[in-house]
Design an enzyme around this catalytic site. Structure first.
Site, short mmCIF file in Angstrom:
data_model
loop_
_atom_site.label_atom_id
_atom_site.label_comp_id
_atom_site.label_asym_id
_atom_site.label_seq_id
_atom_site.Cartn_x
_atom_site.Cartn_y
_atom_site.Cartn_z
N LYS A 11 0.74 -1.23 0.06
CA LYS A 11 0.03 0.13 -0.06
C LYS A 11 0.81 1.34 -0.22
O LYS A 11 1.89 1.35 0.12
CB LYS A 11 -0.94 -0.13 1.20
CG LYS A 11 -1.92 -1.13 1.10
CD LYS A 11 -2.89 -1.11 2.45
CE LYS A 11 -3.78 -2.17 2.38
NZ LYS A 11 -4.97 -2.22 3.69
N TYR A 51 -12.58 -1.69 -3.03
CA TYR A 51 -12.93 -1.77 -1.44
C TYR A 51 -14.45 -1.45 -1.43
O TYR A 51 -14.99 -1.30 -0.26
CB TYR A 51 -12.30 -0.75 -0.57
CG TYR A 51 -10.72 -1.21 -0.23
CD1 TYR A 51 -10.97 -2.52 0.34
CD2 TYR A 51 -10.00 -0.56 -0.69
CE1 TYR A 51 -9.33 -2.68 0.75
CE2 TYR A 51 -8.56 -0.89 -0.34
CZ TYR A 51 -8.41 -2.15 0.51
OH TYR A 51 -7.07 -2.45 0.99
N ASN A 114 -1.64 -0.07 7.11
CA ASN A 114 -1.11 -1.20 7.61
C ASN A 114 -0.23 -2.04 6.47
O ASN A 114 -0.24 -3.17 6.41
CB ASN A 114 -2.30 -2.25 8.27
CG ASN A 114 -3.12 -2.32 6.91
OD1 ASN A 114 -3.18 -2.22 5.85
ND2 ASN A 114 -4.09 -3.18 7.37
N HIS A 117 -1.92 -5.50 1.68
CA HIS A 117 -3.46 -5.98 1.66
C HIS A 117 -3.24 -7.62 1.10
O HIS A 117 -2.42 -7.65 0.20
CB HIS A 117 -4.39 -4.93 0.61
CG HIS A 117 -5.61 -6.01 0.25
ND1 HIS A 117 -6.68 -5.99 1.05
CD2 HIS A 117 -5.91 -6.89 -0.95
CE1 HIS A 117 -7.56 -6.81 0.52
NE2 HIS A 117 -7.00 -7.15 -0.46
N GLU A 128 -10.38 -10.51 -6.89
CA GLU A 128 -9.37 -9.30 -7.05
C GLU A 128 -8.23 -9.57 -7.94
O GLU A 128 -7.77 -8.48 -8.27
CB GLU A 128 -8.59 -9.36 -5.48
CG GLU A 128 -9.72 -8.96 -4.22
CD GLU A 128 -9.07 -8.70 -3.02
OE1 GLU A 128 -9.99 -8.27 -2.00
OE2 GLU A 128 -8.25 -9.41 -2.67
P1 CMP Z 1 -7.29 -4.45 4.12
O1 CMP Z 1 -6.75 -5.70 4.58
O2 CMP Z 1 -6.86 -3.92 2.72
O3 CMP Z 1 -8.81 -4.28 4.07
C1 CMP Z 1 -9.59 -3.13 4.25
C2 CMP Z 1 -8.74 -2.03 4.84
O4 CMP Z 1 -9.50 -1.02 5.62
C3 CMP Z 1 -7.71 -2.28 5.91
O5 CMP Z 1 -6.67 -3.35 5.31
C4 CMP Z 1 -7.21 -1.09 6.40
O6 CMP Z 1 -6.21 -0.73 5.63
C5 CMP Z 1 -8.59 -0.26 6.41
N1 CMP Z 1 -9.14 0.08 7.68
C6 CMP Z 1 -9.21 1.13 8.29
N2 CMP Z 1 -9.62 0.88 9.47
C7 CMP Z 1 -10.30 -0.48 9.74
C8 CMP Z 1 -11.04 -0.98 10.63
N3 CMP Z 1 -11.51 -0.50 11.71
N4 CMP Z 1 -11.08 -2.38 10.68
C9 CMP Z 1 -10.71 -2.99 9.24
N5 CMP Z 1 -9.85 -2.21 8.39
C10 CMP Z 1 -9.71 -1.08 8.48
#
Ligand code: CMP
Length: 143
Positions: A11, A51, A114, A117, A128
């Protein structure tokens, strides 16, 4: 054991911190093979579409803003139980809850930023992968 493919994204925060090589090293060390990769700067429409499943979640707008804030690297990983293995290497979504030694525990700043993904199930992985790559973009490992 089943050979699977899964969709993976480094990311914008991971790219900004120059962590592409470190993340790829962890994938390869876990036995995952990269069979397609592309750097791209997601458009608003691409991030919203990717998303879409989170459309109703309170973090959706911020998530789209974050995912369009800088370039990402999108890749397809292949290997035995690739979907689960990839998720193990990444760790839990929230770095505070991620197991020690995982990408998110070691490198991520927050539950939003984070670093990476990964697809969460075979159906999601198929959809995806198709979201970013056509069949001819995938390079089976012939050696
Ligand atoms: P990802 O695994 O890409 O899936 C959804 C993304 O939303 C997650 O990683 C984070 O980058 C983002 N995100 C932000 N806030 C939350 C939350 N409270 N719970 C889950 N995903 C979140």
């Amino acid at each position: 054991m089943v050979i699977e493919r899964t969709l993976s994204i480094v990311k914008p925060d991971g790219v900004q911190k120059n962590l592409i090589g470190e993340v790829y090293r962890r994938f390869e060390q876990a036995g995952l093979r990269i069979v397609a990769a592309r750097m791209m700067h997601l458009t608003q429409a691409q991030a919203e579409g990717f998303y879409a499943v989170h459309r109703e979640r309170p973090f959706y707008r911020d998530l789209v803003r974050y995912m369009t804030s800088g370039p990402v690297i999108v890749q397809v990983l292949e290997g035995e139980n690739a979907i689960e293995k990839h998720r193990e290497v990444m760790g839990a979504t929230d770095p505070k809850k991620a197991a020690r030694g995982t990408i998110r525990a070691d490198l991520a700043a927050s539950i939003e930023e984070n670093v990476c993904h990964g697809s969460d199930a075979p159906d999601t992985a198929r959809n995806e992968i198709a979201y970013f790559f056509s069949q001819s973009d995938l390079c089976p490992r012939t050696r």
